[in-house]
Scaffold this active site. Structure first.
Site, mmCIF file in Angstrom:
data_model
loop_
_atom_site.group_PDB
_atom_site.id
_atom_site.type_symbol
_atom_site.label_atom_id
_atom_site.label_comp_id
_atom_site.label_asym_id
_atom_site.label_seq_id
_atom_site.Cartn_x
_atom_site.Cartn_y
_atom_site.Cartn_z
ATOM 1 N N ASP A 199 0.800 -1.063 0.009
ATOM 2 C CA ASP A 199 -0.229 0.204 0.039
ATOM 3 C C ASP A 199 0.867 1.191 0.034
ATOM 4 O OD1 ASP A 199 -2.414 1.706 0.527
ATOM 5 O OD2 ASP A 199 -3.166 -0.058 1.131
ATOM 6 N N HIS A 269 -2.573 3.242 -4.661
ATOM 7 C CA HIS A 269 -2.057 2.677 -3.352
ATOM 8 C C HIS A 269 -0.902 2.342 -3.648
ATOM 9 C CE1 HIS A 269 -5.453 3.249 -0.753
ATOM 10 N NE2 HIS A 269 -6.436 2.749 -1.694
ATOM 11 N N GLU A 333 -9.962 2.873 -5.387
ATOM 12 C CA GLU A 333 -9.330 4.191 -4.870
ATOM 13 C C GLU A 333 -8.424 4.782 -5.567
ATOM 14 O OE1 GLU A 333 -10.678 4.544 -0.025
ATOM 15 O OE2 GLU A 333 -8.808 3.700 -0.819
#
Length: 540
Positions: A199, A269, A333
């Site tokens: 991440d 990410h 995202e």
């Protein structure tokens, strides 16, 4: 379930045994088996004279049974592969009569116990039920090893995918703790460990082709404090798993019939990777491993051919480490702002909304060519290949849509199974994700395959899992605390048929089940048992 006419008999039989006969087993375990039939006849007593009879292919399962019985009763049973006269056995076998591959039949009478499974996994789950039925920490010897009332238990899981996700990127957890976490999955009849390994805030798996991922990407120089804060503690945090450590954990899970699905989150990410190889970003950096929680606008440059070389190099080593058919590629995202201003991305001639689909299709194609299957968060649904697996986190609706379109789906909605959320509104000291609240009862109420779905779409609901994001989980004890006992509620969503579920009855069974948490030194939330809670604050 064959409880009609049998429940009262079972309870009377279990409750009326005198102390002189030893504490009886209780088959009302978590998750609840599909059928428990108490039969006539004397109980089977577990003592040092009992032997475990198992063929060579079930020696691993026999060793687990031996270990569990020794832990709980102090009886150290012998494992044999040949039958002898005048010996009482707990016998393990794979039988074609058990049609469900993860199903089992557990038969108990005075003379012996048999656990027959459709596969070795089914035998293992039968062992788990026997283990959870035994009295906790009773001593071996005459009438002290635990009495097993005569019964037949027939069982099989509702869903084939029964999982938990652990985030090791935001905070790094030791190899020993990851194994302890896997033990929790085994105790709950779960078969999938989703391992979040990368991440923005840290890269946690060794990739030999790209050594900077661990020399640089696994370390951050500080971490924000609290929620919605810009206060940085300035304390370095890091760690990663070597490939050998990861292989060891894979083997550890396989022995417990658990598949590890690794996740490398992309194209968003990816800040920890960009800090190592800035040429993979749209701007070229400089980048730094993330300190704060949230969504970063710096992502992989989907118009750069070097990015696909990097992704394929990483995935090649991931596939070599992890034998799982399924590889999780994230996809959640991913802001498009850097793509919109990037000449390389714009040269692809795609709209900003189609650029991620372009990336996803390339990654899917690579995995498919290597006989693997890609799984991604529900954002990838727009434009992904038909064989893409979808993990529905933004509620159940994206998963329902995906299932109706013919995609296989794992339900993991924030509304029910984000275990970093608060467990109690009154828990002012409980460190957790900001703003969320999911009590045990809410987890138990999840229906992954509701009747609003078509019959065909229901076939594409593979199962469900809970996610443990680790932004605010600072210790291993906190990870356990956030998981338990909500993990137990989830196990019944995954395993037990919906018509057999009853929350009040579950709470009674859960009360007994928590004795196992205490026996194995797992920390758990005690909101369902106010009398057990610490008087002032939590200690981890």
């Amino acid at each position: 379930m064959k409880f009609k006419g049998m429940v009262l008999t079972a309870l009377i039989s279990l409750g009326s045994m005198t102390a002189a006969a030893g504490e009886p087993a209780n088959y009302n375990v978590v998750p609840l088996p599909q059928s428990i039939v108490i039969t006539k006849g004397a109980a089977f007593e577990v003592d040092a004279d009992v032997q475990i009879l198992a063929p060579a292919e079930l020696q691993s399962e026999a060793e687990f049974l031996k270990q569990y019985i020794k832990e709980l009763t102090k009886c150290d049973l012998t494992i044999v592969n040949k039958r002898a006269k005048k010996v009482r056995y707990i016998e393990l076998a794979v039988s074609p009569k058990v049609t469900a591959k993860e199903g089992y039949v557990l038969n108990i009478n005075q003379k012996g116990v048999t656990i027959q499974g459709g596969t070795a996994a089914g035998v293992f789950y039968g062992i788990q039920t026997l283990r959870k039925s035994l009295p906790i920490a009773c001593k071996c010897g005459k009438h002290k090893g635990g009495c097993l009332p005569a019964a037949t238990i027939t069982d099989a899981p509702r869903f084939g995918y029964r999982g938990m996700m652990l985030d090791c990127s935001r905070h790094f957890w030791s190899v020993d703790f990851v194994k302890k976490f896997i033990d929790l999955l085994a105790m709950h009849n779960m078969n999938t460990f989703h391992w979040h390994l990368s991440d923005d805030q840290g890269w946690r798996i060794e990739i030999k082709k790209y050594p900077k991922l661990t020399t640089i990407g696994s370390q951050r120089s500080g971490t924000i404090l609290g929620t919605n804060s810009d206060l940085d503690d300035g304390i370095p945090h890091g760690g990663f798993y070597t490939q050998q450590e990861a292989r060891d954990i894979v083997k550890y899970a396989q022995e417990r019939h658990i598949t590890i699905i690794p996740e490398i989150d992309m194209p968003g990410h990816m800040l920890a990777a960009l800090a190592c190889y800035p040429e993979l970003g749209c701007t070229g950096g400089p980048y730094e491993v993330g300190h704060y929680w949230g969504v970063y606008t710096d992502v992989l440059c989907v118009g750069n051919p070097k990015v696909y070389e990097f992704v394929e190099g990483v995935l090649a080593e991931i596939m070599d480490i992890f034998p799982s058919e399924v590889i999780h590629i994230g996809g959640d995202e991913t802001p498009t702002v850097k793509w919109e201003a990037c000449p390389k991305c714009q040269a692809l001639g795609q709209s900003k909304d189609k650029l991620q689909a372009h990336f996803t299709q390339k990654v899917f194609g690579y995995l498919t060519a290597h006989q693997r299957r890609a799984l991604g968060w529900d954002e990838i649904l727009d434009g992904c290949p038909q064989d893409a697996m979808i993990m529905s986190w933004r509620g159940s609706e994206p998963g329902a849509k995906a299932a109706e379109l013919g995609h296989d789906v794992v339900m993991t909605p924030t509304s029910h199974v984000y275990f970093d959320y608060l467990q109690s509104k009154e828990a002012q000291f409980e460190p957790s994700r900001c703003g969320g609240f999911i009590p045990v009862e809410k987890v138990y109420s999840l229906e992954p395959a509701p009747d609003t779905l078509s019959v065909e779409a229901k076939k594409h609901i593979l199962g469900t899992q809970a996610n443990l994001w680790a932004e605010y989980l600072l210790t291993e004890g906190l990870v356990e605390y956030q998981a338990l006992p909500r993990m137990s509620a989830l196990s019944e969503v995954q395993w037990t048929q919906p018509e057999l579920k009853n929350y009040d009855a579950f709470k009674e069974r859960l009360t007994r089940f928590t004795k196992l948490f205490e026996f194995y030194n797992y920390k758990y939330a005690k909101h369902l048992w106010p009398e057990r809670q610490l008087p002032s604050r939590w200690q981890f």
